[in-house]
Scaffold this active site. Structure first.
Site, mmCIF file in Angstrom:
data_model
loop_
_atom_site.group_PDB
_atom_site.id
_atom_site.type_symbol
_atom_site.label_atom_id
_atom_site.label_comp_id
_atom_site.label_asym_id
_atom_site.label_seq_id
_atom_site.Cartn_x
_atom_site.Cartn_y
_atom_site.Cartn_z
ATOM 1 C CB VAL A 161 38.806 41.113 39.979
ATOM 2 C CG1 VAL A 161 38.861 39.605 39.695
ATOM 3 C CG2 VAL A 161 38.224 41.472 41.069
ATOM 4 C CB CYS A 162 40.840 38.969 36.277
ATOM 5 S SG CYS A 162 41.383 37.794 34.961
ATOM 6 C CB THR A 163 42.451 41.186 32.224
ATOM 7 O OG1 THR A 163 41.057 40.833 31.889
ATOM 8 C CG2 THR A 163 43.198 39.985 31.981
ATOM 9 C CB ALA B 274 45.910 37.317 41.063
#
Length: 229
Positions: free
Chosen positions: A103-105, A153
């Site tokens: 998730v995310c970075t 994202a």
């Protein structure tokens, strides 16, 4: 469809964005078909980026073989890019996991571990271009699946991501029941696209300039190590 509980491991590290972690963890736990493990190097409270702590439930050495390994993001992700012990653990678990996710970075950490070469993947919009340095193919979508990689994202996409994981491994009915049970039907006061004007995006990017510079440095170091392998 398996009748045994899925073993889902979520990396809990200093500086994690708590919603990257707790959003998916809540979805997985709500299914009652998953054992969710919050994993760090020691069984201790781990400080999140929000300033409070979450308790780890497993260490690297006590984590069982995972069906799903998930790497959330956060400011602490920058240090993970250079953390050989953590990267080795991720690679080890990824060797037998059905799904390798983030998730995310957190996708940058997967990339640093060499697990996204040639895969479409996503990340927070500020960091999405950095995936290309790690051999991934950046995709500007909320949830991206490429073979057994599923990436979400930025931050809130973790709930959408986790529902996609449940649908993939346990079927649409399970995912639908969880979505209904947690009453996930977001209706924010503003649409993302209406907010994402060039001026506002530039302002937020400038605000995060120092953090993003550090993140890019760690990504470049990871990319250089991958080229040497």
């Amino acid at each position: 469809m398996t009748t045994e509980k899925l073993q889902i491991g979520m990396l809990l590290f200093p500086g994690v964005t708590q919603l990257d972690l707790t959003g998916p963890a809540e979805v997985f736990s709500a299914s009652r078909r998953c054992d969710v493990h919050l994993i760090w190097k020691a069984l201790q409270p781990v400080d999140t980026g929000a300033g409070w702590s979450i308790n780890a439930t497993r260490t690297f050495t006590t984590t069982p073989p995972l069906d799903v390994i998930c790497i959330p993001g956060g400011t602490g992700q920058i240090a993970l890019m250079d953390d050989d012990e953590t990267l080795d653990f991720i690679r080890q678990q990824a060797g037998h996991a059905s799904l390798i996710t983030s998730v995310c970075t957190g996708s940058l950490v997967l990339g640093a571990a060499g697990l996204l070469k040639g895969y479409h993947a996503t990340s927070h919009w500020m960091s999405l271009p950095q995936l290309q340095l790690l051999g991934a193919i950046p995709a500007r979508e909320r949830v991206v699946r490429d073979r057994n990689r599923i990436t979400g994202a930025g931050i809130t996409s973790g709930i959408d991501f986790a529902l996609n994981v449940l649908q993939t491994l346990l079927g649409a009915e399970v995912a639908q029941d969880v979505q209904l049970g947690i009453e996930y039907d977001p209706s924010p006061p503003y649409s993302f696209n209406s907010l994402a004007t060039p001026e506002r995006l530039a302002q937020l990017t400038q605000y995060a300039e120092q953090r993003q510079a550090l993140r890019l440095e760690s990504t470049r170091r990871a990319a250089a190590r991958l080229e040497e392998q």
